[in-house]
Design a protein around this motif. Sequence first.
Motif, PDB file in Angstrom:
ATOM      1  N   THR A   1       0.854  -1.179   0.000  1.00  0.00           N
ATOM      2  CA  THR A   1       0.000   0.000   0.000  1.00  0.00           C
ATOM      3  C   THR A   1       0.898   1.240   0.000  1.00  0.00           C
ATOM      4  O   THR A   1       2.117   1.129   0.145  1.00  0.00           O
ATOM      5  CB  THR A   1      -0.897   0.021   1.255  1.00  0.00           C
ATOM      6  OG1 THR A   1      -0.060   0.120   2.408  1.00  0.00           O
ATOM      7  CG2 THR A   1      -1.768  -1.227   1.333  1.00  0.00           C
TER       8      THR A   1
ATOM      9  N   GLN B   1       2.825  -0.827   3.989  1.00  0.00           N
ATOM     10  CA  GLN B   1       2.308  -2.101   4.488  1.00  0.00           C
ATOM     11  C   GLN B   1       1.788  -2.925   3.323  1.00  0.00           C
ATOM     12  O   GLN B   1       1.377  -2.383   2.303  1.00  0.00           O
ATOM     13  CB  GLN B   1       1.162  -1.870   5.470  1.00  0.00           C
ATOM     14  CG  GLN B   1       1.527  -1.136   6.716  1.00  0.00           C
ATOM     15  CD  GLN B   1       0.303  -0.871   7.593  1.00  0.00           C
ATOM     16  OE1 GLN B   1      -0.819  -1.219   7.260  1.00  0.00           O
ATOM     17  NE2 GLN B   1       0.532  -0.232   8.726  1.00  0.00           N
TER      18      GLN B   1
ATOM     19  N   TYR C   1      -1.081  -5.115   1.618  1.00  0.00           N
ATOM     20  CA  TYR C   1      -2.530  -5.240   1.742  1.00  0.00           C
ATOM     21  C   TYR C   1      -2.875  -6.675   2.094  1.00  0.00           C
ATOM     22  O   TYR C   1      -2.419  -7.619   1.467  1.00  0.00           O
ATOM     23  CB  TYR C   1      -3.242  -4.852   0.442  1.00  0.00           C
ATOM     24  CG  TYR C   1      -4.702  -5.256   0.471  1.00  0.00           C
ATOM     25  CD1 TYR C   1      -5.606  -4.592   1.291  1.00  0.00           C
ATOM     26  CD2 TYR C   1      -5.161  -6.336  -0.269  1.00  0.00           C
ATOM     27  CE1 TYR C   1      -6.932  -4.988   1.365  1.00  0.00           C
ATOM     28  CE2 TYR C   1      -6.493  -6.732  -0.212  1.00  0.00           C
ATOM     29  CZ  TYR C   1      -7.369  -6.057   0.611  1.00  0.00           C
ATOM     30  OH  TYR C   1      -8.676  -6.456   0.681  1.00  0.00           O
TER      31      TYR C   1
ATOM     32  N   LYS D   1      -7.555  -8.074   7.094  1.00  0.00           N
ATOM     33  CA  LYS D   1      -7.349  -6.990   8.067  1.00  0.00           C
ATOM     34  C   LYS D   1      -8.407  -5.914   7.859  1.00  0.00           C
ATOM     35  O   LYS D   1      -8.967  -5.767   6.779  1.00  0.00           O
ATOM     36  CB  LYS D   1      -5.957  -6.364   7.910  1.00  0.00           C
ATOM     37  CG  LYS D   1      -4.822  -7.353   8.049  1.00  0.00           C
ATOM     38  CD  LYS D   1      -4.748  -7.900   9.450  1.00  0.00           C
ATOM     39  CE  LYS D   1      -3.586  -8.860   9.571  1.00  0.00           C
ATOM     40  NZ  LYS D   1      -3.609  -9.624  10.774  1.00  0.00           N
TER      41      LYS D   1
ATOM     42  N   THR E   1      -8.695  -2.603   7.180  1.00  0.00           N
ATOM     43  CA  THR E   1      -7.973  -1.429   6.698  1.00  0.00           C
ATOM     44  C   THR E   1      -8.771  -0.744   5.597  1.00  0.00           C
ATOM     45  O   THR E   1      -9.775  -1.278   5.112  1.00  0.00           O
ATOM     46  CB  THR E   1      -6.590  -1.825   6.151  1.00  0.00           C
ATOM     47  OG1 THR E   1      -6.758  -2.770   5.092  1.00  0.00           O
ATOM     48  CG2 THR E   1      -5.708  -2.411   7.243  1.00  0.00           C
TER      49      THR E   1
ATOM     50  N   VAL F   1     -12.109   0.877  10.727  1.00  0.00           N
ATOM     51  CA  VAL F   1     -10.997   0.490   9.862  1.00  0.00           C
ATOM     52  C   VAL F   1      -9.862   1.495  10.041  1.00  0.00           C
ATOM     53  O   VAL F   1     -10.086   2.632  10.449  1.00  0.00           O
ATOM     54  CB  VAL F   1     -11.421   0.424   8.373  1.00  0.00           C
ATOM     55  CG1 VAL F   1     -12.425  -0.679   8.135  1.00  0.00           C
ATOM     56  CG2 VAL F   1     -11.973   1.753   7.895  1.00  0.00           C
ATOM     57  N   GLU F   2      -8.654   1.053   9.729  1.00  0.00           N
ATOM     58  CA  GLU F   2      -7.484   1.925   9.828  1.00  0.00           C
ATOM     59  C   GLU F   2      -7.012   2.312   8.431  1.00  0.00           C
ATOM     60  O   GLU F   2      -6.820   1.449   7.571  1.00  0.00           O
ATOM     61  CB  GLU F   2      -6.349   1.211  10.564  1.00  0.00           C
ATOM     62  CG  GLU F   2      -5.121   2.073  10.718  1.00  0.00           C
ATOM     63  CD  GLU F   2      -4.003   1.373  11.475  1.00  0.00           C
ATOM     64  OE1 GLU F   2      -2.899   1.949  11.526  1.00  0.00           O
ATOM     65  OE2 GLU F   2      -4.216   0.275  12.014  1.00  0.00           O
TER      66      GLU F   2
ATOM     67  N   ASN G   1      -4.521   2.964   5.707  1.00  0.00           N
ATOM     68  CA  ASN G   1      -3.121   2.625   5.434  1.00  0.00           C
ATOM     69  C   ASN G   1      -2.781   2.732   3.953  1.00  0.00           C
ATOM     70  O   ASN G   1      -1.742   2.266   3.514  1.00  0.00           O
ATOM     71  CB  ASN G   1      -2.776   1.226   5.957  1.00  0.00           C
ATOM     72  CG  ASN G   1      -3.354   0.117   5.118  1.00  0.00           C
ATOM     73  OD1 ASN G   1      -4.292   0.312   4.352  1.00  0.00           O
ATOM     74  ND2 ASN G   1      -2.799  -1.079   5.264  1.00  0.00           N
TER      75      ASN G   1
ATOM     76  N   SER H   1     -11.160  -2.872   3.056  1.00  0.00           N
ATOM     77  CA  SER H   1     -10.622  -4.205   2.805  1.00  0.00           C
ATOM     78  C   SER H   1     -11.756  -5.203   2.581  1.00  0.00           C
ATOM     79  O   SER H   1     -12.924  -4.933   2.873  1.00  0.00           O
ATOM     80  CB  SER H   1      -9.766  -4.655   3.990  1.00  0.00           C
ATOM     81  OG  SER H   1     -10.573  -4.787   5.152  1.00  0.00           O
TER      82      SER H   1
END
Length: 120
Positions: free
Chosen positions: A42, A46, A48, A52, A54, A79-80, A82, A96
């Motif tokens: 990503t 990080q 993908y 997770k 995200t 969600v985070e 990223n 995600s």
Amino acid sequence: MSMFLFLKVHAQKERTEKDESKLRTKSGLATYYHKRFEGRKTTSGQKYRGDKLTAAHRTLPFGTIVTVTNLSNGKTINVEVNDRGPYTKRYIIDVSESAAKYLGIYGKGHSKVEISYDPS
């Protein structure tokens, strides 16, 4: 109810109301990552992972926790951020695969959502 318990509950309620007043919300369409992106890097560096929780957003800082609510069924998930995207103005967030499945948009392509986050 003891005075201590009353004060504790009152303080928690007051703190929650203050926290909620800082939140920014936006409505729009959400979509999700295709399986072909599994394992790719990503923008944050990080990899993908579809399992997770995200998301990609065009401007929010990496690490921002965003609450996404599917407006058609009321399901909500955190969600985070990223990654950057979505790259079309039609969508406000890409989530995600696992987040999309939980929200009930997986297989549908997109859904109207509300996102909320703390801008600080």
